[in-house]
Design an enzyme around this catalytic site. Structure first.
Site, short mmCIF file in Angstrom:
data_model
loop_
_atom_site.label_atom_id
_atom_site.label_comp_id
_atom_site.label_asym_id
_atom_site.label_seq_id
_atom_site.Cartn_x
_atom_site.Cartn_y
_atom_site.Cartn_z
N GLU A 1 32.41 13.39 -5.73
CA GLU A 1 31.36 13.44 -6.75
C GLU A 1 31.78 12.59 -7.94
O GLU A 1 32.88 12.73 -8.45
CB GLU A 1 31.10 14.88 -7.20
CG GLU A 1 30.45 15.71 -6.14
CD GLU A 1 30.01 17.08 -6.64
OE1 GLU A 1 30.12 17.37 -7.85
OE2 GLU A 1 29.55 17.86 -5.81
N ASP B 1 26.70 12.73 -9.36
CA ASP B 1 26.55 14.06 -9.94
C ASP B 1 25.90 14.00 -11.32
O ASP B 1 25.99 13.00 -12.02
CB ASP B 1 27.93 14.71 -10.05
CG ASP B 1 27.89 16.19 -10.29
OD1 ASP B 1 26.86 16.84 -9.97
OD2 ASP B 1 28.89 16.74 -10.80
N GLU C 1 20.90 21.02 -8.42
CA GLU C 1 21.87 21.94 -9.00
C GLU C 1 21.14 22.98 -9.85
O GLU C 1 20.05 22.71 -10.35
CB GLU C 1 22.85 21.19 -9.91
CG GLU C 1 23.66 20.13 -9.21
CD GLU C 1 24.57 19.38 -10.17
OE1 GLU C 1 25.68 19.08 -9.77
OE2 GLU C 1 24.15 19.08 -11.32
#
Length: 139
Positions: free
Chosen positions: A5, A35, A92
């Site tokens: 990431e 990310d 997320e």
């Protein structure tokens, strides 16, 4: 089976060098995930030129998609663009079944957040995997 990431802002320090480094890592069979997408100053050039497989939409946008039309529009726009470019999308900050359903409606099928599991010690993971019941099943 390895995914690295990289935060959205990291490649901005030296974009040409970042591209070549990430391409070399990718050539080793290591996937690159972008990310916290949407939190920095990245342009669409990131999605076009960085060798990222999934992009991870930051929880600061996902968290309020059920109550904030602006956050929903951002998530929908990023999702649509990523899908058109053939990129996988990870959301997320999925905190509820409502979030999961809304994201599924947008075409996001990889979720990360407390609706899936709370943080846990490594030794608890095998038991969690064995007993996990999906929060919903998409079509």
């Amino acid at each position: 089976m390895i995914e690295l990431e990289v935060t959205e802002s990291a490649p901005m320090l030296d974009f040409p060098s970042a591209i070549s480094t990430l391409q070399a890592i990718n050539a080793l069979g290591i996937h690159i995930a972008l990310d916290d997408f949407g939190t920095g100053n990245a342009s669409l050039t990131y999605l076009q030129r960085l060798p990222a497989q999934p992009i991870k939409i930051d929880q600061s946008f996902v968290r309020d998609i059920l109550v904030d039309n602006k956050d929903l529009a951002i998530v929908a726009g990023v999702t649509s663009t990523a899908q058109a470019l053939g990129l996988e999308i990870v959301a997320e900050g999925v905190e509820s079944l409502g979030h999961a359903r809304k994201l599924a409606d947008l075409g996001v099928n990889v979720l990360q957040g407390f609706a899936i599991a709370q943080p846990m010690p490594a030794e608890d993971i095998p038991n969690w995997v064995e007993n996990y019941k999906p929060i919903f099943r998409s079509n």
